[in-house]
Write an enzyme that holds these catalytic residues in place. Structure first.
Site, PDB file in Angstrom:
ATOM      1  CE1 TYR A 120      -4.355  -0.848  -0.256  1.00 46.43           C
ATOM      2  CE2 TYR A 120      -4.071  -2.120   1.749  1.00 46.43           C
ATOM      3  CZ  TYR A 120      -4.840  -1.759   0.657  1.00 46.43           C
ATOM      4  OH  TYR A 120      -6.096  -2.299   0.485  1.00 46.43           O
TER       5      TYR A 120
ATOM      6  CG  PHE B  52      -6.372   6.007   5.190  1.00 44.47           C
ATOM      7  CD1 PHE B  52      -5.891   4.972   4.383  1.00 44.47           C
ATOM      8  CD2 PHE B  52      -6.820   7.166   4.560  1.00 44.47           C
ATOM      9  CE1 PHE B  52      -5.843   5.091   3.001  1.00 44.47           C
ATOM     10  CE2 PHE B  52      -6.771   7.295   3.170  1.00 44.47           C
ATOM     11  CZ  PHE B  52      -6.286   6.261   2.400  1.00 44.47           C
TER      12      PHE B  52
ATOM     13  NE  ARG C 255     -11.591   0.427  -8.100  1.00 44.32           N
ATOM     14  CZ  ARG C 255     -11.007   0.854  -6.968  1.00 44.32           C
ATOM     15  NH1 ARG C 255      -9.970   0.201  -6.459  1.00 44.32           N
ATOM     16  NH2 ARG C 255     -11.437   1.903  -6.336  1.00 44.32           N
TER      17      ARG C 255
ATOM     18  CB  THR D   5     -13.450   3.680  -1.056  1.00 48.31           C
ATOM     19  OG1 THR D   5     -12.798   3.750  -2.324  1.00 48.31           O
ATOM     20  CG2 THR D   5     -12.442   3.350   0.035  1.00 48.31           C
TER      21      THR D   5
ATOM     22  NE  ARG E  87     -14.354  -1.815  -1.372  1.00 50.65           N
ATOM     23  CZ  ARG E  87     -13.414  -1.072  -1.948  1.00 50.65           C
ATOM     24  NH1 ARG E  87     -13.757  -0.102  -2.779  1.00 50.65           N
ATOM     25  NH2 ARG E  87     -12.132  -1.292  -1.707  1.00 50.65           N
TER      26      ARG E  87
ATOM     27  CG  HIS F 260      -6.863  -4.139  -3.153  1.00 52.91           C
ATOM     28  ND1 HIS F 260      -6.547  -2.812  -3.078  1.00 52.91           N
ATOM     29  CD2 HIS F 260      -6.188  -4.633  -4.236  1.00 52.91           C
ATOM     30  CE1 HIS F 260      -5.686  -2.510  -4.063  1.00 52.91           C
ATOM     31  NE2 HIS F 260      -5.450  -3.602  -4.768  1.00 52.91           N
TER      32      HIS F 260
HETATM   33  O1  CDP Z   1      -9.733   0.391  -2.072  1.00 51.23           O
HETATM   34  P1  CDP Z   1     -10.003   1.605  -2.912  1.00 51.23           P
HETATM   35  O2  CDP Z   1      -9.142   1.662  -4.140  1.00 51.23           O
HETATM   36  O3  CDP Z   1     -11.467   1.766  -3.213  1.00 51.23           O
HETATM   37  O4  CDP Z   1      -9.646   2.866  -2.011  1.00 51.23           O
HETATM   38  P2  CDP Z   1      -8.263   3.660  -1.811  1.00 51.23           P
HETATM   39  O5  CDP Z   1      -8.569   5.105  -1.814  1.00 51.23           O
HETATM   40  O6  CDP Z   1      -7.213   3.154  -2.746  1.00 51.23           O
HETATM   41  O7  CDP Z   1      -7.857   3.278  -0.317  1.00 51.23           O
HETATM   42  C1  CDP Z   1      -7.270   2.037  -0.018  1.00 51.23           C
HETATM   43  C2  CDP Z   1      -7.935   1.477   1.205  1.00 51.23           C
HETATM   44  O8  CDP Z   1      -7.640   2.325   2.319  1.00 51.23           O
HETATM   45  C3  CDP Z   1      -9.459   1.438   1.179  1.00 51.23           C
HETATM   46  O9  CDP Z   1      -9.977   0.298   0.529  1.00 51.23           O
HETATM   47  C4  CDP Z   1      -9.815   1.449   2.648  1.00 51.23           C
HETATM   48  O10 CDP Z   1      -9.744   0.133   3.200  1.00 51.23           O
HETATM   49  C5  CDP Z   1      -8.709   2.297   3.260  1.00 51.23           C
HETATM   50  N1  CDP Z   1      -9.176   3.658   3.547  1.00 51.23           N
HETATM   51  C6  CDP Z   1      -9.443   4.006   4.863  1.00 51.23           C
HETATM   52  O11 CDP Z   1      -9.277   3.196   5.772  1.00 51.23           O
HETATM   53  N2  CDP Z   1      -9.878   5.279   5.159  1.00 51.23           N
HETATM   54  C7  CDP Z   1     -10.056   6.186   4.176  1.00 51.23           C
HETATM   55  N3  CDP Z   1     -10.492   7.406   4.476  1.00 51.23           N
HETATM   56  C8  CDP Z   1      -9.807   5.835   2.840  1.00 51.23           C
HETATM   57  C9  CDP Z   1      -9.363   4.557   2.550  1.00 51.23           C
HETATM   58 MG    MG Z   2      -7.094   1.909  -4.371  1.00 53.38          MG
END
Ligand code: CDP
Ligand code: MG
Length: 136
Positions: free
Chosen positions: A52, A60, A88, A94, A105, A118
């Site tokens: 990540y 976060f 996606r 998200t 989700r 993910h």
């Molecule tokens: O997973 P996705 O690509 O939809 O979201 P991202 O913006 O790439 O963020 C990666 C992961 O971080 C998310 O799937 C969430 O589990 C976590 N996250 C979080 O805990 N708090 C946030 N405000 C945004 C993301």
């Molecule tokens: Mg992402």
């Protein structure tokens, strides 16, 4: 234009723990994504931090890496037409509260951090993420 692609999917600890692996795999299969490879593993916090690292400046980040390494996950290579975008779409937003009906989700996510899955967000990231888990 459509093309056969591969993408990386992860079923996160909250979903593995609640025995949702087969239900989530069914959603992929029903939507013409073939599961080319799949393994259940647990990664270290260091590996999660590496995976990540694009998020390392986010507030976060630390919690996210602790979470992804907190229990078993299932990592999969999904293959199909426009697999990156299709996955996606099947995942949903998200934040599960903002995800559309019948997305993974919306159906199974608990919160923005425990959002069950993910998925790679581009073809180039898909290649990197598949290599990360399957080509060591
Ligand atoms: O997973 P996705 O690509 O939809 O979201 P991202 O913006 O790439 O963020 C990666 C992961 O971080 C998310 O799937 C969430 O589990 C976590 N996250 C979080 O805990 N708090 C946030 N405000 C945004 C993301
Ligand atoms: Mg992402």
């Amino acid at each position: 234009m459509s093309s056969t692609e591969q993408t990386l999917s992860i079923i996160k600890p909250d979903a593995v723990e609640r025995n949702l692996v087969e239900k989530i795999k069914e959603i992929f299969k029903k939507n013409n994504l073939v599961i080319k490879d799949s393994k259940k593993i647990q990664i270290s916090k260091e590996e999660a931090a590496d995976f990540y690292k694009v998020h390392q400046s986010k507030p976060f980040y630390d919690q996210l890496c602790t979470y992804l390494s907190s229990g078993p996950i299932v990592v999969m290579i999904l293959q199909g037409e426009n697999a990156v975008i299709l996955n996606r779409e099947l995942m949903g937003a998200t934040n599960p509260k903002e995800a559309k009906e019948n997305t993974i989700r919306k159906l199974y996510g608990i919160s923005i951090d425990k959002n069950s899955v993910h998925g790679s967000d581009s073809n180039s990231n898909a290649k990197k993420e598949i290599d990360f888990f399957f080509k060591h």
